[in-house]
Design a protein around this motif. Structure first.
Motif, mmCIF file in Angstrom:
data_model
loop_
_atom_site.group_PDB
_atom_site.id
_atom_site.type_symbol
_atom_site.label_atom_id
_atom_site.label_comp_id
_atom_site.label_asym_id
_atom_site.label_seq_id
_atom_site.Cartn_x
_atom_site.Cartn_y
_atom_site.Cartn_z
ATOM 1 N N ASP A 173 0.824 -1.209 0.000
ATOM 2 C CA ASP A 173 0.000 0.000 0.000
ATOM 3 C C ASP A 173 0.859 1.260 0.000
ATOM 4 O OD1 ASP A 173 -2.318 -1.510 0.053
ATOM 5 O OD2 ASP A 173 -2.439 -1.506 2.246
ATOM 6 N N ASP A 174 2.033 1.161 0.586
ATOM 7 C CA ASP A 174 2.926 2.317 0.675
ATOM 8 C C ASP A 174 4.092 2.196 -0.312
ATOM 9 O OD1 ASP A 174 4.061 0.158 1.952
ATOM 10 O OD2 ASP A 174 4.799 1.294 3.688
ATOM 11 N N LEU A 175 3.802 1.645 -1.496
ATOM 12 C CA LEU A 175 4.851 1.417 -2.491
ATOM 13 C C LEU A 175 5.614 2.695 -2.825
ATOM 14 C CD1 LEU A 175 6.148 -0.573 -4.560
ATOM 15 C CD2 LEU A 175 4.412 0.194 -6.200
ATOM 16 N N ASP A 176 4.880 3.792 -3.001
ATOM 17 C CA ASP A 176 5.535 5.048 -3.388
ATOM 18 C C ASP A 176 6.379 5.634 -2.263
ATOM 19 O OD1 ASP A 176 4.558 5.045 -5.982
ATOM 20 O OD2 ASP A 176 2.713 6.068 -5.421
ATOM 21 N N ASP A 177 6.093 5.251 -1.036
ATOM 22 C CA ASP A 177 6.942 5.697 0.072
ATOM 23 C C ASP A 177 8.292 4.984 0.018
ATOM 24 O OD1 ASP A 177 4.964 7.377 1.044
ATOM 25 O OD2 ASP A 177 4.124 5.835 2.366
ATOM 26 N N HIS A 178 8.250 3.714 -0.346
ATOM 27 C CA HIS A 178 9.491 2.939 -0.435
ATOM 28 C C HIS A 178 10.265 3.272 -1.712
ATOM 29 C CE1 HIS A 178 8.833 0.222 2.980
ATOM 30 N NE2 HIS A 178 7.553 0.187 2.618
ATOM 31 N N PHE A 179 9.544 3.476 -2.801
ATOM 32 C CA PHE A 179 10.193 3.691 -4.107
ATOM 33 C C PHE A 179 9.561 4.891 -4.812
ATOM 34 C CE2 PHE A 179 10.052 -0.913 -3.210
ATOM 35 C CZ PHE A 179 11.420 -1.157 -3.066
ATOM 36 N N PRO A 180 9.847 6.114 -4.316
ATOM 37 C CA PRO A 180 9.262 7.327 -4.903
ATOM 38 C C PRO A 180 9.909 7.663 -6.249
ATOM 39 C CG PRO A 180 10.811 7.917 -3.170
ATOM 40 C CD PRO A 180 10.721 6.416 -3.169
ATOM 41 N N VAL A 181 9.204 7.395 -7.319
ATOM 42 C CA VAL A 181 9.779 7.510 -8.658
ATOM 43 C C VAL A 181 10.295 8.917 -8.946
ATOM 44 C CG1 VAL A 181 9.306 7.332 -11.135
ATOM 45 C CG2 VAL A 181 8.380 5.634 -9.563
ATOM 46 N N ASP A 182 9.488 9.934 -8.660
ATOM 47 C CA ASP A 182 9.882 11.299 -9.015
ATOM 48 C C ASP A 182 11.160 11.726 -8.297
ATOM 49 O OD1 ASP A 182 7.684 11.437 -10.628
ATOM 50 O OD2 ASP A 182 6.479 12.639 -9.253
ATOM 51 N N ASP A 183 11.225 11.454 -6.993
ATOM 52 C CA ASP A 183 12.410 11.846 -6.222
ATOM 53 C C ASP A 183 13.643 11.079 -6.687
ATOM 54 O OD1 ASP A 183 10.872 13.565 -4.758
ATOM 55 O OD2 ASP A 183 10.675 12.242 -3.015
ATOM 56 N N LEU A 184 13.478 9.789 -6.915
ATOM 57 C CA LEU A 184 14.615 8.970 -7.345
ATOM 58 C C LEU A 184 15.075 9.355 -8.744
ATOM 59 C CD1 LEU A 184 13.390 5.536 -5.959
ATOM 60 C CD2 LEU A 184 15.225 6.972 -5.042
ATOM 61 N N ARG A 185 14.135 9.671 -9.614
ATOM 62 C CA ARG A 185 14.478 10.105 -10.973
ATOM 63 C C ARG A 185 15.277 11.404 -10.933
ATOM 64 N NH1 ARG A 185 9.467 12.125 -13.105
ATOM 65 N NH2 ARG A 185 10.177 13.910 -11.885
ATOM 66 N N ASP A 186 14.799 12.381 -10.171
ATOM 67 C CA ASP A 186 15.485 13.671 -10.110
ATOM 68 C C ASP A 186 16.877 13.525 -9.491
ATOM 69 O OD1 ASP A 186 13.223 14.767 -11.205
ATOM 70 O OD2 ASP A 186 12.452 15.585 -9.324
ATOM 71 N N GLY A 187 16.975 12.702 -8.452
ATOM 72 C CA GLY A 187 18.281 12.474 -7.836
ATOM 73 C C GLY A 187 19.228 11.750 -8.765
ATOM 74 N N HIS A 188 18.699 10.815 -9.529
ATOM 75 C CA HIS A 188 19.499 10.064 -10.492
ATOM 76 C C HIS A 188 20.069 11.001 -11.554
ATOM 77 C CE1 HIS A 188 19.682 6.340 -13.374
ATOM 78 N NE2 HIS A 188 20.862 6.815 -13.083
ATOM 79 N N ALA A 189 19.220 11.874 -12.089
ATOM 80 C CA ALA A 189 19.684 12.823 -13.107
ATOM 81 C C ALA A 189 20.759 13.736 -12.535
ATOM 82 C CB ALA A 189 18.506 13.654 -13.620
ATOM 83 N N ALA A 190 20.579 14.163 -11.290
ATOM 84 C CA ALA A 190 21.567 15.043 -10.654
ATOM 85 C C ALA A 190 22.913 14.341 -10.500
ATOM 86 C CB ALA A 190 21.049 15.508 -9.298
ATOM 87 N N VAL A 191 22.877 13.069 -10.137
ATOM 88 C CA VAL A 191 24.121 12.301 -9.976
ATOM 89 C C VAL A 191 24.827 12.144 -11.322
ATOM 90 C CG1 VAL A 191 25.037 10.012 -9.470
ATOM 91 C CG2 VAL A 191 23.400 11.071 -7.897
ATOM 92 N N LEU A 192 24.070 11.832 -12.375
ATOM 93 C CA LEU A 192 24.685 11.673 -13.693
ATOM 94 C C LEU A 192 25.329 12.984 -14.161
ATOM 95 C CD1 LEU A 192 22.005 9.500 -15.538
ATOM 96 C CD2 LEU A 192 24.217 8.758 -14.639
ATOM 97 N N LEU A 193 24.658 14.087 -13.935
ATOM 98 C CA LEU A 193 25.225 15.378 -14.319
ATOM 99 C C LEU A 193 26.482 15.704 -13.491
ATOM 100 C CD1 LEU A 193 21.954 17.459 -14.778
ATOM 101 C CD2 LEU A 193 23.600 16.856 -16.568
ATOM 102 N N LYS A 194 26.464 15.277 -12.252
ATOM 103 C CA LYS A 194 27.616 15.534 -11.389
ATOM 104 C C LYS A 194 28.844 14.757 -11.857
ATOM 105 C CE LYS A 194 29.056 15.771 -6.567
ATOM 106 N NZ LYS A 194 28.616 15.602 -5.135
ATOM 107 N N ILE A 195 28.653 13.491 -12.224
ATOM 108 C CA ILE A 195 29.819 12.697 -12.643
ATOM 109 C C ILE A 195 30.322 13.122 -14.026
ATOM 110 C CG2 ILE A 195 29.074 10.719 -11.285
ATOM 111 C CD1 ILE A 195 28.281 9.353 -13.921
ATOM 112 N N LEU A 196 29.456 13.773 -14.799
ATOM 113 C CA LEU A 196 29.879 14.236 -16.122
ATOM 114 C C LEU A 196 30.400 15.662 -16.109
ATOM 115 C CD1 LEU A 196 26.961 12.834 -18.341
ATOM 116 C CD2 LEU A 196 29.338 12.029 -18.316
ATOM 117 N N ALA A 197 30.264 16.344 -14.989
ATOM 118 C CA ALA A 197 30.697 17.744 -14.909
ATOM 119 C C ALA A 197 32.198 17.861 -15.143
ATOM 120 C CB ALA A 197 30.333 18.315 -13.545
ATOM 121 N N PRO A 198 32.628 18.885 -15.880
ATOM 122 C CA PRO A 198 34.070 19.058 -16.141
ATOM 123 C C PRO A 198 34.855 19.159 -14.845
ATOM 124 C CG PRO A 198 32.756 20.528 -17.521
ATOM 125 C CD PRO A 198 31.804 19.917 -16.516
ATOM 126 N N GLU A 199 36.022 18.580 -14.824
ATOM 127 C CA GLU A 199 36.856 18.597 -13.620
ATOM 128 C C GLU A 199 37.523 19.955 -13.458
ATOM 129 O OE1 GLU A 199 38.275 14.007 -13.161
ATOM 130 O OE2 GLU A 199 39.205 15.143 -14.779
#
Length: 206
Positions: free
Chosen positions: A180-206
């Motif tokens: 019943d609380d699936l979105d609490d355990h696996f919040p798609v929007d928050d995880l998606r936004d965090g994932h994109a932020a991490v990818l941009l961080k690892i690709l950022a110029p040194e």
């Protein structure tokens, strides 16, 4: 396209959509061609006119809709009004929608279930969707590298960092879909936004 071809295409689409729902509900082994035919209000013979067998129909189900998803991803990559960073964020959004939210994307656990018994399922999915998807996403990264927005990064490592969390999230949400609380355990929007932020961080110029 003449009327006969349109009718056949409409029938094929209806079969695929019905079968997709049934595969998601009952699994591959628990779904019979007879049951699919009955749900589609057609004879089993008519069903076999459109699909050679359950394996053939399953392949159609796991690749149906991905053509549109690939077109959407290609449109993002070709959009000259977007920066490399904006393209990557938009691409991640599109991939999350396809792989996690859409009915076809939710079939990841079934693909894993069926692919060992029917290797053609995995091969078709990889050739028709995974490879072009990766090529388009890497094209966005390369564009950013050429413009100086992204640093050089190993392609295979990037693919694992980009797609690994999506596949894990897709599988996890299906594994615990009855919570019943699936979105609490696996919040798609928050995880998606965090994932994109991490990818941009690892690709950022040194």
């Amino acid at each position: 396209m003449n009327q006969l071809e349109k009718t056949q295409l409409d029938t094929r689409t209806r079969i695929i959509e019905t079968a997709t729902d049934m595969f998601l509900l009952r699994g591959f082994s628990g779904t019979s061609m007879s049951a699919i035919a009955q749900s589609c209000n057609m004879t089993k013979a008519s069903l076999y006119h459109h699909f050679q067998g359950k394996e053939d129909l399953f392949i159609a189900c796991v690749t149906y809709g991905y053509a549109d998803a690939l077109e959407a991803l290609a449109a993002i990559a070709a959009d000259g009004s977007l920066s490399a960073e904006q393209k990557l964020r938009a691409a991640v959004d599109a991939l999350y929608t396809t792989m996690i939210i859409s009915p076809v994307g939710r079939m990841s656990p079934l693909i894993a279930e069926v692919s060992r018994a029917f290797p053609s399922v995995a091969r078709s999915f990889h050739t028709e969707y995974v490879e072009p998807q990766r090529a388009t996403l890497w094209g966005i990264v390369e564009e950013g590298q050429h413009s100086g927005a992204f640093r050089n990064f190993d392609k295979n490592q990037f693919f694992h960092l980009a797609f690994g969390p999506m596949v894990t999230l897709s599988l996890s949400r299906e594994m615990f879909a009855t919570f019943d609380d699936l979105d609490d355990h696996f919040p798609v929007d928050d995880l998606r936004d965090g994932h994109a932020a991490v990818l941009l961080k690892i690709l950022a110029p040194e």
